[in-house]
Scaffold this motif. Structure first.
Motif, PDB file in Angstrom:
ATOM      1  N   ILE A  91     129.001  64.372  90.703  1.00 34.52           N
ATOM      2  CA  ILE A  91     129.589  64.382  92.033  1.00 34.52           C
ATOM      3  C   ILE A  91     130.726  65.400  92.013  1.00 34.52           C
ATOM      4  O   ILE A  91     131.650  65.138  91.207  1.00 34.52           O
ATOM      5  CB  ILE A  91     130.280  62.829  92.324  1.00 34.52           C
ATOM      6  CG1 ILE A  91     129.224  61.971  92.018  1.00 34.52           C
ATOM      7  CG2 ILE A  91     130.806  62.860  93.652  1.00 34.52           C
ATOM      8  CD1 ILE A  91     127.938  61.632  93.154  1.00 34.52           C
ATOM      9  N   ALA A  92     130.692  66.183  93.247  1.00 32.08           N
ATOM     10  CA  ALA A  92     131.505  67.274  93.427  1.00 32.08           C
ATOM     11  C   ALA A  92     132.262  67.030  94.656  1.00 32.08           C
ATOM     12  O   ALA A  92     131.605  66.704  95.608  1.00 32.08           O
ATOM     13  CB  ALA A  92     130.922  68.640  93.812  1.00 32.08           C
ATOM     14  N   THR A  93     133.648  66.580  94.732  1.00 33.49           N
ATOM     15  CA  THR A  93     134.330  66.336  95.925  1.00 33.49           C
ATOM     16  C   THR A  93     135.172  67.689  96.207  1.00 33.49           C
ATOM     17  O   THR A  93     135.743  68.201  95.240  1.00 33.49           O
ATOM     18  CB  THR A  93     135.547  65.330  95.546  1.00 33.49           C
ATOM     19  OG1 THR A  93     134.838  64.126  95.021  1.00 33.49           O
ATOM     20  CG2 THR A  93     136.232  64.928  96.882  1.00 33.49           C
ATOM     21  N   ILE A  94     134.820  68.187  97.376  1.00 35.21           N
ATOM     22  CA  ILE A  94     135.377  69.487  97.773  1.00 35.21           C
ATOM     23  C   ILE A  94     136.022  69.466  99.071  1.00 35.21           C
ATOM     24  O   ILE A  94     135.589  68.927 100.154  1.00 35.21           O
ATOM     25  CB  ILE A  94     133.824  70.576  97.877  1.00 35.21           C
ATOM     26  CG1 ILE A  94     133.138  70.406  96.880  1.00 35.21           C
ATOM     27  CG2 ILE A  94     134.636  71.746  98.139  1.00 35.21           C
ATOM     28  CD1 ILE A  94     131.452  71.020  97.305  1.00 35.21           C
ATOM     29  N   ALA A  95     137.436  69.522  98.854  1.00 29.95           N
ATOM     30  CA  ALA A  95     138.320  69.457  99.989  1.00 29.95           C
ATOM     31  C   ALA A  95     138.178  70.774 100.924  1.00 29.95           C
ATOM     32  O   ALA A  95     137.586  71.761 100.649  1.00 29.95           O
ATOM     33  CB  ALA A  95     139.639  69.535  99.482  1.00 29.95           C
ATOM     34  N   PRO A  96     138.760  70.774 102.301  1.00 31.26           N
ATOM     35  CA  PRO A  96     138.532  71.905 103.054  1.00 31.26           C
ATOM     36  C   PRO A  96     139.179  73.210 102.447  1.00 31.26           C
ATOM     37  O   PRO A  96     140.067  73.256 101.907  1.00 31.26           O
ATOM     38  CB  PRO A  96     139.376  71.415 104.314  1.00 31.26           C
ATOM     39  CG  PRO A  96     139.305  70.012 104.546  1.00 31.26           C
ATOM     40  CD  PRO A  96     139.246  69.671 102.808  1.00 31.26           C
ATOM     41  N   GLY A  97     138.483  74.136 102.572  1.00 34.64           N
ATOM     42  CA  GLY A  97     138.757  75.454 102.007  1.00 34.64           C
ATOM     43  C   GLY A  97     138.460  75.727 100.425  1.00 34.64           C
ATOM     44  O   GLY A  97     138.932  76.738  99.907  1.00 34.64           O
ATOM     45  N   GLU A  98     138.027  74.623  99.685  1.00 36.29           N
ATOM     46  CA  GLU A  98     137.923  74.582  98.377  1.00 36.29           C
ATOM     47  C   GLU A  98     136.402  75.008  98.032  1.00 36.29           C
ATOM     48  O   GLU A  98     135.611  74.782  98.985  1.00 36.29           O
ATOM     49  CB  GLU A  98     137.929  73.119  97.872  1.00 36.29           C
ATOM     50  CG  GLU A  98     139.569  73.226  97.262  1.00 36.29           C
ATOM     51  CD  GLU A  98     139.535  71.722  96.524  1.00 36.29           C
ATOM     52  OE1 GLU A  98     138.614  70.803  96.463  1.00 36.29           O
ATOM     53  OE2 GLU A  98     140.721  71.315  95.788  1.00 36.29           O
ATOM     54  N   SER A  99     135.972  75.319  96.903  1.00 34.21           N
ATOM     55  CA  SER A  99     134.847  75.388  96.295  1.00 34.21           C
ATOM     56  C   SER A  99     134.650  74.967  94.930  1.00 34.21           C
ATOM     57  O   SER A  99     135.612  74.861  94.260  1.00 34.21           O
ATOM     58  CB  SER A  99     134.541  77.010  96.124  1.00 34.21           C
ATOM     59  OG  SER A  99     134.518  77.902  97.141  1.00 34.21           O
ATOM     60  N   VAL A 100     133.385  74.538  94.724  1.00 34.21           N
ATOM     61  CA  VAL A 100     133.068  74.140  93.235  1.00 34.21           C
ATOM     62  C   VAL A 100     131.872  75.049  92.801  1.00 34.21           C
ATOM     63  O   VAL A 100     130.895  75.090  93.785  1.00 34.21           O
ATOM     64  CB  VAL A 100     132.427  72.726  93.048  1.00 34.21           C
ATOM     65  CG1 VAL A 100     131.711  72.451  92.003  1.00 34.21           C
ATOM     66  CG2 VAL A 100     133.701  71.824  93.444  1.00 34.21           C
ATOM     67  N   THR A 101     131.933  75.490  91.689  1.00 38.41           N
ATOM     68  CA  THR A 101     130.957  76.252  90.935  1.00 38.41           C
ATOM     69  C   THR A 101     130.319  75.610  89.710  1.00 38.41           C
ATOM     70  O   THR A 101     131.076  75.215  89.159  1.00 38.41           O
ATOM     71  CB  THR A 101     131.505  77.808  90.601  1.00 38.41           C
ATOM     72  OG1 THR A 101     131.983  78.405  91.693  1.00 38.41           O
ATOM     73  CG2 THR A 101     130.365  78.731  89.866  1.00 38.41           C
ATOM     74  N   TYR A 102     129.090  75.665  89.703  1.00 41.36           N
ATOM     75  CA  TYR A 102     128.345  75.396  88.484  1.00 41.36           C
ATOM     76  C   TYR A 102     127.796  76.521  88.222  1.00 41.36           C
ATOM     77  O   TYR A 102     127.262  77.330  88.539  1.00 41.36           O
ATOM     78  CB  TYR A 102     127.230  74.405  88.847  1.00 41.36           C
ATOM     79  CG  TYR A 102     127.496  73.000  89.346  1.00 41.36           C
ATOM     80  CD1 TYR A 102     127.400  71.919  88.573  1.00 41.36           C
ATOM     81  CD2 TYR A 102     127.732  72.646  90.672  1.00 41.36           C
ATOM     82  CE1 TYR A 102     127.987  70.791  89.034  1.00 41.36           C
ATOM     83  CE2 TYR A 102     128.296  71.504  91.033  1.00 41.36           C
ATOM     84  CZ  TYR A 102     128.247  70.346  90.324  1.00 41.36           C
ATOM     85  OH  TYR A 102     128.662  69.188  90.869  1.00 41.36           O
ATOM     86  N   SER A 103     128.081  76.812  86.389  1.00 38.34           N
ATOM     87  CA  SER A 103     127.242  77.907  85.754  1.00 38.34           C
ATOM     88  C   SER A 103     126.637  77.223  84.767  1.00 38.34           C
ATOM     89  O   SER A 103     127.127  76.382  83.987  1.00 38.34           O
ATOM     90  CB  SER A 103     128.371  78.916  85.532  1.00 38.34           C
ATOM     91  OG  SER A 103     129.383  78.369  84.725  1.00 38.34           O
ATOM     92  N   PHE A 104     125.200  77.849  84.571  1.00 44.83           N
ATOM     93  CA  PHE A 104     124.613  77.296  83.430  1.00 44.83           C
ATOM     94  C   PHE A 104     123.538  78.229  82.964  1.00 44.83           C
ATOM     95  O   PHE A 104     123.309  79.435  83.732  1.00 44.83           O
ATOM     96  CB  PHE A 104     123.934  76.058  83.694  1.00 44.83           C
ATOM     97  CG  PHE A 104     123.109  75.779  84.895  1.00 44.83           C
ATOM     98  CD1 PHE A 104     121.907  76.422  85.162  1.00 44.83           C
ATOM     99  CD2 PHE A 104     123.870  75.760  86.303  1.00 44.83           C
ATOM    100  CE1 PHE A 104     121.156  76.192  86.225  1.00 44.83           C
ATOM    101  CE2 PHE A 104     123.139  75.908  87.251  1.00 44.83           C
ATOM    102  CZ  PHE A 104     121.778  75.998  87.511  1.00 44.83           C
ATOM    103  N   ASP A 105     123.046  78.062  81.770  1.00 44.40           N
ATOM    104  CA  ASP A 105     121.926  79.104  81.282  1.00 44.40           C
ATOM    105  C   ASP A 105     120.487  78.243  81.327  1.00 44.40           C
ATOM    106  O   ASP A 105     120.552  77.272  81.239  1.00 44.40           O
ATOM    107  CB  ASP A 105     122.083  79.560  79.954  1.00 44.40           C
ATOM    108  CG  ASP A 105     123.461  80.368  79.881  1.00 44.40           C
ATOM    109  OD1 ASP A 105     123.789  81.246  80.701  1.00 44.40           O
ATOM    110  OD2 ASP A 105     124.067  80.126  78.873  1.00 44.40           O
ATOM    111  N   VAL A 106     119.473  79.034  81.775  1.00 47.49           N
ATOM    112  CA  VAL A 106     118.091  78.397  81.931  1.00 47.49           C
ATOM    113  C   VAL A 106     117.414  79.123  80.911  1.00 47.49           C
ATOM    114  O   VAL A 106     117.005  80.224  80.862  1.00 47.49           O
ATOM    115  CB  VAL A 106     117.625  78.450  83.301  1.00 47.49           C
ATOM    116  CG1 VAL A 106     116.408  77.815  83.587  1.00 47.49           C
ATOM    117  CG2 VAL A 106     118.613  77.533  84.241  1.00 47.49           C
ATOM    118  N   ALA A 107     116.457  78.619  80.161  1.00 50.37           N
ATOM    119  CA  ALA A 107     115.265  79.014  79.478  1.00 50.37           C
ATOM    120  C   ALA A 107     113.943  78.635  79.971  1.00 50.37           C
ATOM    121  O   ALA A 107     113.904  77.383  80.124  1.00 50.37           O
ATOM    122  CB  ALA A 107     115.350  78.595  77.855  1.00 50.37           C
ATOM    123  N   THR A 108     113.197  79.519  80.150  1.00 45.69           N
ATOM    124  CA  THR A 108     111.844  79.180  81.022  1.00 45.69           C
ATOM    125  C   THR A 108     110.877  78.854  79.814  1.00 45.69           C
ATOM    126  O   THR A 108     111.094  79.229  78.845  1.00 45.69           O
ATOM    127  CB  THR A 108     111.316  80.290  81.885  1.00 45.69           C
ATOM    128  OG1 THR A 108     110.894  81.289  81.003  1.00 45.69           O
ATOM    129  CG2 THR A 108     112.510  80.569  82.820  1.00 45.69           C
TER     130      THR A 108
END
Length: 157
Positions: A102-119
């Motif tokens: 669950i990402a809670t994002i206030a006005p003007g804020e950002s949340v970034t998810y970064s990850f690696d994917v193997a196919t």
């Protein structure tokens, strides 16, 4: 993702992502680095002019996010930055591994998810992101596959 704040805050959550191919294996597999960003575009000055129907509780986006790998693939090195991300966990949904939070994002804020994917070694096309429609025509997804070309195995009869 689904909005967990009973509101219309989805109108104000702008999502962008960058998918960068890292490697192409001789067996047809590929690896990618993904950055998925959600930004609350609501400005604090707008809050007084909008109703609770739109804002829910205070104009914060509360985004339940599910991330899962393509068939036969995997996800690793999942990290988050910005905003407030809680409830991060690995679950099983329909027999597949899913990363939920669950990402809670206030006005003007950002949340970034970064990850690696193997196919999978059976992959025949580049990795894409499937997401719910947004309130604008640009998907917000950019892809960089310049590092290599897919070398998928061809089966013969």
């Amino acid at each position: 993702m689904t909005e967990q704040n009973p509101s219309k805050m989805g109108w104000y959550i702008h999502r962008t992502s960058k998918v960068t191919r890292s490697t192409c294996g001789n067996d047809g597999s590929q690896t990618y680095h993904v950055e998925y960003k959600m930004t609350n575009t609501l400005e604090n000055s707008q809050i007084g002019a909008l109703t609770s129907y739109i804002l829910g509780s205070g104009g914060q986006g509360v985004e339940k996010t599910l991330i899962y790998a393509p068939a036969g693939g995997s996800i690793s090195n999942l990290k988050t930055s910005g905003g407030s991300v809680t409830g991060s966990r690995q679950e099983t949904l329909n027999g597949k591994t899913v990363y939920a939070s669950i990402a809670t994002i206030a006005p003007g804020e950002s949340v970034t998810y970064s990850f690696d994917v193997a196919t999978s070694t059976k992959a025949v096309s580049s990795l894409t992101i499937d997401q719910t429609p947004m309130g604008w025509t640009d998907s917000g997804v950019t892809t960089d596959t310049a590092v290599c070309s897919i070398n998928s195995k061809k089966s013969s009869l």
